[in-house]
Scaffold this motif. Structure first.
Motif, PDB file in Angstrom:
ATOM      1  N   ALA A  31       0.810  -1.216  -0.045  1.00 59.18           N
ATOM      2  CA  ALA A  31      -0.004  -0.077  -0.130  1.00 59.18           C
ATOM      3  C   ALA A  31       0.680   1.096   0.012  1.00 59.18           C
ATOM      4  O   ALA A  31       0.669   2.360  -0.588  1.00 59.18           O
ATOM      5  CB  ALA A  31      -0.924   0.054   1.322  1.00 59.18           C
ATOM      6  N   ALA A  35       0.933   4.177  -2.628  1.00 52.80           N
ATOM      7  CA  ALA A  35       0.511   5.817  -2.343  1.00 52.80           C
ATOM      8  C   ALA A  35       1.699   6.440  -3.011  1.00 52.80           C
ATOM      9  O   ALA A  35       1.441   7.596  -3.344  1.00 52.80           O
ATOM     10  CB  ALA A  35       0.713   5.885  -0.589  1.00 52.80           C
ATOM     11  N   LEU A  79      -6.173   2.552  -3.249  1.00 51.30           N
ATOM     12  CA  LEU A  79      -5.744   2.917  -1.751  1.00 51.30           C
ATOM     13  C   LEU A  79      -7.047   2.706  -0.747  1.00 51.30           C
ATOM     14  O   LEU A  79      -6.827   2.253   0.204  1.00 51.30           O
ATOM     15  CB  LEU A  79      -5.116   4.197  -1.753  1.00 51.30           C
TER      16      LEU A  79
END
Length: 103
Positions: A31, A35, A79
């Motif tokens: 993740a 990002a 996300l």
């Protein structure tokens, strides 16, 4: 397009990219990596807006502003999914909060 359709389609595409990342790197992106990829694209949105307004060189631009805005929305959906956030509920809550703040 409805938000739920966006979320479903974005999830399928992100899953396919995870499979490519596994082939390339032996594991899917985290993740945090997603990002950072989003932030890179968000920065490109800024540059493309500047180019459109004439304050940044526009030659050698590989992607269009609309493409990069759409890609940024896709990243945000990915996300949200990775962090178990209901994107539709989050948007509804955010918009309601801003509307109440401005009333």
């Amino acid at each position: 397009m409805e938000i739920n359709e966006l979320t479903e389609r974005a999830h399928k595409i992100r899953t396919a990219y995870h499979n490519l990342e596994i082939k390339q790197d032996g594991k899917p992106w985290s993740a945090e990596q997603d990002a950072l990829a989003f932030l890179t694209d968000a920065g490109l949105v800024g540059r493309l807006v500047m180019a459109q307004q004439g304050s940044w060189p526009s030659e050698n631009t590989e992607f269009s502003l609309d493409y990069k805005i759409a890609e940024s929305i896709w990243w945000l959906s990915a996300l949200a999914d990775a962090n178990e956030i209901d994107l539709e509920a989050a948007l509804t809550d955010f918009l309601r909060s801003r509307e109440q703040h401005l009333d």
